[in-house]
Design a protein around this motif. Structure first.
Motif, mmCIF file in Angstrom:
data_model
loop_
_atom_site.group_PDB
_atom_site.id
_atom_site.type_symbol
_atom_site.label_atom_id
_atom_site.label_comp_id
_atom_site.label_asym_id
_atom_site.label_seq_id
_atom_site.Cartn_x
_atom_site.Cartn_y
_atom_site.Cartn_z
ATOM 1 N N LEU A 591 36.587 62.178 -19.843
ATOM 2 C CA LEU A 591 35.451 62.362 -19.359
ATOM 3 C C LEU A 591 34.264 61.082 -19.040
ATOM 4 O O LEU A 591 33.939 60.125 -19.712
ATOM 5 N N SER A 592 33.790 61.795 -17.654
ATOM 6 C CA SER A 592 32.835 60.294 -17.959
ATOM 7 C C SER A 592 31.789 60.982 -17.041
ATOM 8 O O SER A 592 30.216 59.988 -17.486
ATOM 9 N N THR A 593 30.940 62.089 -17.801
ATOM 10 C CA THR A 593 29.740 62.517 -17.540
ATOM 11 C C THR A 593 28.812 63.025 -18.612
ATOM 12 O O THR A 593 29.621 63.528 -19.674
ATOM 13 N N ASN A 594 27.999 62.199 -19.710
ATOM 14 C CA ASN A 594 27.746 62.293 -20.627
ATOM 15 C C ASN A 594 26.305 63.936 -20.108
ATOM 16 O O ASN A 594 25.158 63.089 -19.912
ATOM 17 N N TYR A 595 26.447 64.633 -21.097
ATOM 18 C CA TYR A 595 25.796 65.979 -20.918
ATOM 19 C C TYR A 595 24.705 65.775 -22.420
ATOM 20 O O TYR A 595 24.006 66.598 -21.962
ATOM 21 N N ARG A 596 24.666 64.769 -23.449
ATOM 22 C CA ARG A 596 23.318 64.680 -24.049
ATOM 23 C C ARG A 596 23.039 63.719 -23.847
ATOM 24 O O ARG A 596 21.679 64.367 -23.892
#
Length: 724
Positions: A591-596
């Protein structure tokens, strides 16, 4: 359940364009049908549960099946009553029929069989989560709802094809999703099921065979994936659905477990066992951290856990000399070879303390076979009673195969140097001396894997006593049933031979009431489990991994972590590490997308971790708050926190420090104070770092600073004083 409002949609003024009946009218009608069916379903489920509770008392398997059904109905009712209409996550429109398919936490059909919602875990719901613009999976469009207090306060439409673009959809296609990322945090993890992304959904639905590693940096949704995967596997995996072991979920610490405690119940699953590694061992509740890093290093290996086997084997060596056994039917010779034969009798894998009874029974058989088989005065049961009173025989067995306590076994390793050398021959003299201590049972966290291995290998020290009690109860029950049988026979009721068959011992045994037999309270965390999910797995030592592997014979794992967040370093690949501790069939997903974490915070945090780990897997943030990272003095802490509380009606703030600053914080449930290592897996609207340079040096200090910084979802403030 709350009554259906005049309209389910309660859109704010700035979203008036989305309040068009042409856009939401069909949803309103569908929600009305859902509300009606929910009322009917709740009434029906309540009646079913009440009817089961009113049934006459039963025992045995019937009681178990009734209790399980009541539990299932109660669990389903709890979710329906809790959510109401917001059970519905959204809908998608397939291009083949263009009828919306609504997706919910549960499947729901009306009284005529029309499917109003499909379960989010079902194959039919998969496109709702997995479709992307690159892979639309046959969808024209998708709509997700944002709920607040039972009303839709926003929704997010996505269009996948040109035909879908010609349909009536909302004008902005990201508002609900982006708003959800920046929403205020609360004491427990907020519900994110409606905004699961395609990369996360693919991992949630992956096969449970073998070990699946989910590698991702801060804010990528690893914990979300882990929790939803637990719920999905319980729904979709036959091994788990049929109750063959269930799921064990391992978190890093108690604040984390409290934070995520509501997620699985909100998904309709409350059968998952959740705990920390410490919780697997009774001594874990009070064991402090090991202060000596060298002792930690020596005890953290799988080899040291393996030392338990030879430690136990020392107490399973048969006598090397024969002996004469005297009985009222004559004296017999029990040779050393026959002792060895008896010691080989236990079934493979039988715990030491339980195997002792199997050794004893083999000894009784060996001695019984030495007598004349035609002697009608001698039975095996009579001989067994005689031999139990033979002090020399029982003492010899007890010395060669004693009942052992796990704490005594492990404590002896830290007290008797010769014993430790024998069980761990790879240790040099200096290492053996390092592991010795004045109080051998002053347990620390480093001892827990060895205590756990000893407990598994030894089994219950009270097994023999409990077994004897069980046998006594069984005998009493058989005697009671014999009286019943004799009464039936004397009443001359045997018209078809059925009563006469009761004379057979096996049938009499079947009449024994199992509910009357003593059963030890099961250790809910002892396993075996069909699947184990481990969050923040990068922190586990090889010895701790042995605790988990012993509880999952199928070696079916979901392993969630980030090598860059390992406080003590993680130089190997995941595959190398897991193969070394005994796992095979290893797959990896990233997982490479930082949503936080906002871009402003992540930019600063990336600099911190790259100073010690240039190749760290730093995720890409997709959200900006426009609020830069602020710096200030520790003396301003109280003023800053008071100002934040005054300007933010909701949300949670956390002060991260290695010192004691409780007296500087207001008494508010929305303000936390935690050490850096206790923030893993958590998230807060405001994060305040106190003297981050005091967190430590090297990799450990840098990782603690990196983790602490990336807990922020809105704002980060760093405070220092002259001593930092």
């Amino acid at each position: 359940m709350n009554p259906l409002p005049n309209t389910v949609f309660d859109l704010p003024a700035h979203l008036t364009d989305k309040d068009d009946p042409a856009l939401i009218g069909a949803d309103e009608h569908h929600f009305a049908a859902i509300a009606e069916t929910l009322d009917h379903t709740i009434t029906e489920l309540t009646a079913q549960a009440d009817a089961l509770r009113r049934l006459p008392a039963v025992a045995g398997q019937q009681a178990l099946e009734r209790d399980l059904e009541i539990h299932r109905l109660s669990n389903r009712l709890r979710v329906f009553r809790r959510f109401g209409l917001d059970l519905c996550l959204g809908h998608f429109v397939p291009e083949h029929d263009q009828e919306p398919v609504y997706v919910g936490r549960f499947g729901l059909a009306d009284t005529e069989g029309r499917q109003l919602m499909v379960d989010w875990r079902s194959r039919a719901a998969e496109p709702f989560f997995a479709a992307t613009h690159a892979q639309p999976m046959g969808l024209l469009s998708r709509r997700r709802y944002r709920w607040s207090q039972g009303r839709v306060t926003d929704y997010w439409d996505e269009i996948f094809t040109a035909e879908g673009a010609r349909s009536r959809v909302a004008l902005d296609d990201q508002s609900a999703f982006i708003a959800s990322l920046g929403a205020d945090r609360s004491e427990t993890m907020r519900d994110v099921l409606g905004t699961i992304q395609a990369d996360q959904d693919a991992i949630i639905r992956a096969s449970s065979h073998g070990a699946l590693v989910v590698d991702g940096g801060p804010g990528t949704g690893k914990t979300v994936v882990a929790l939803h995967r637990a719920a999905y596997l319980l729904y979709a995996d036959p091994r788990l659905r049929e109750g063959r072991g269930g799921v064990l979920f391992i978190g890093p610490h108690k604040p984390y477990l409290a934070y995520v405690a509501d997620v699985l119940p909100s998904l309709g699953e409350d059968g998952v066992q959740t705990c920390t590694v410490r919780d697997l061992v009774a001594e874990g509740a009070t064991a402090p951290a090991e202060p000596d890093p060298e002792v930690t290093r020596l005890k953290s290996t799988a080899a040291m856990v393996g030392a338990i086997e030879p430690a136990v084997a020392l107490y399973e060596e048969p006598p090397t000399r024969g002996m004469e056994v005297s009985t009222e039917w004559g004296d017999v010779w029990l040779s050393a070879e026959e002792w060895a034969e008896a010691f080989r009798a236990p079934d493979p894998g039988t715990p030491h303390n339980e195997a002792r009874d199997q050794v004893w029974e083999e000894l009784v058989d060996i001695i019984f076979d030495k007598f004349d088989p035609d002697d009608e005065d001698l039975t095996e049961e009579l001989l067994r009673r005689e031999l139990v009173r033979d002090t020399e025989l029982t003492t010899t067995l007890t010395r060669a195969w004693p009942i052992l306590e796990p704490t005594d076994l492990v404590g002896d390793l830290w007290e008797v140097q010769a014993y430790l050398r024998r069980c761990a021959p790879w240790l040099d003299d200096a290492e053996v001396r390092t592991l010795q201590r004045a109080d051998p049972q002053a347990w620390t966290e480093a001892d827990l894997p060895l205590l756990d291995a000893a407990r598994h290998r030894l089994g219950d020290p009270e097994f023999a006593r409990r077994q004897r009690r069980r046998e006594a109860v069984e005998a009493a029950e058989r005697d009671r049933m014999s009286v019943v049988v004799e009464d039936l026979l004397s009443a001359d009721l045997d018209h078809d031979g059925m009563v006469q068959a009761l004379r057979q011992s096996k049938i009499r045994d079947a009449l024994v009431d199992d509910a009357a037999l003593p059963v030890p309270d099961p250790d809910a965390l002892a396993g075996p489990f069909a699947h184990v999910i481990v969050d923040e797995a990068q922190e586990l030592t090889d010895a701790q991994w042995q605790m988990l592997i012993s509880r999952c014979p199928a070696r079916s794992f979901t392993i969630v972590g980030d090598r860059a967040q390992a406080r003590h370093g993680f130089t190997e690949s995941w595959t190398e590490r897991l193969q070394r501790i005994g796992l095979e069939r290893i797959e990896q997903a990233s997982l490479s997308t930082n949503y936080r974490t906002p871009i402003e915070v992540m930019t600063e945090a990336e600099k911190v971790i790259r100073t010690v780990l240039p190749d760290a897997n730093v995720p890409t943030s997709i959200r900006s708050t426009g609020v830069p990272v602020r710096h200030g003095a520790v003396a301003d802490l109280t003023t800053l926190v008071d100002a934040w509380l005054a300007t933010h009606r909701d949300g949670i703030a956390c002060v991260i420090t290695t010192g004691d600053i409780e007296d500087q914080l207001p008494d508010s449930p929305r303000i936390r104070a935690l050490s850096p290592e206790l923030t893993k897996g958590l998230e807060f609207d405001l994060v305040v770092l106190i003297n981050p340079s005091s967190y430590g040096d090297g990799i450990e200090g840098a990782v603690d600073r990196y983790v602490a910084m990336t807990r922020a979802t809105s704002e980060l403030i760093i405070l220092t004083d002259d001593r930092s």
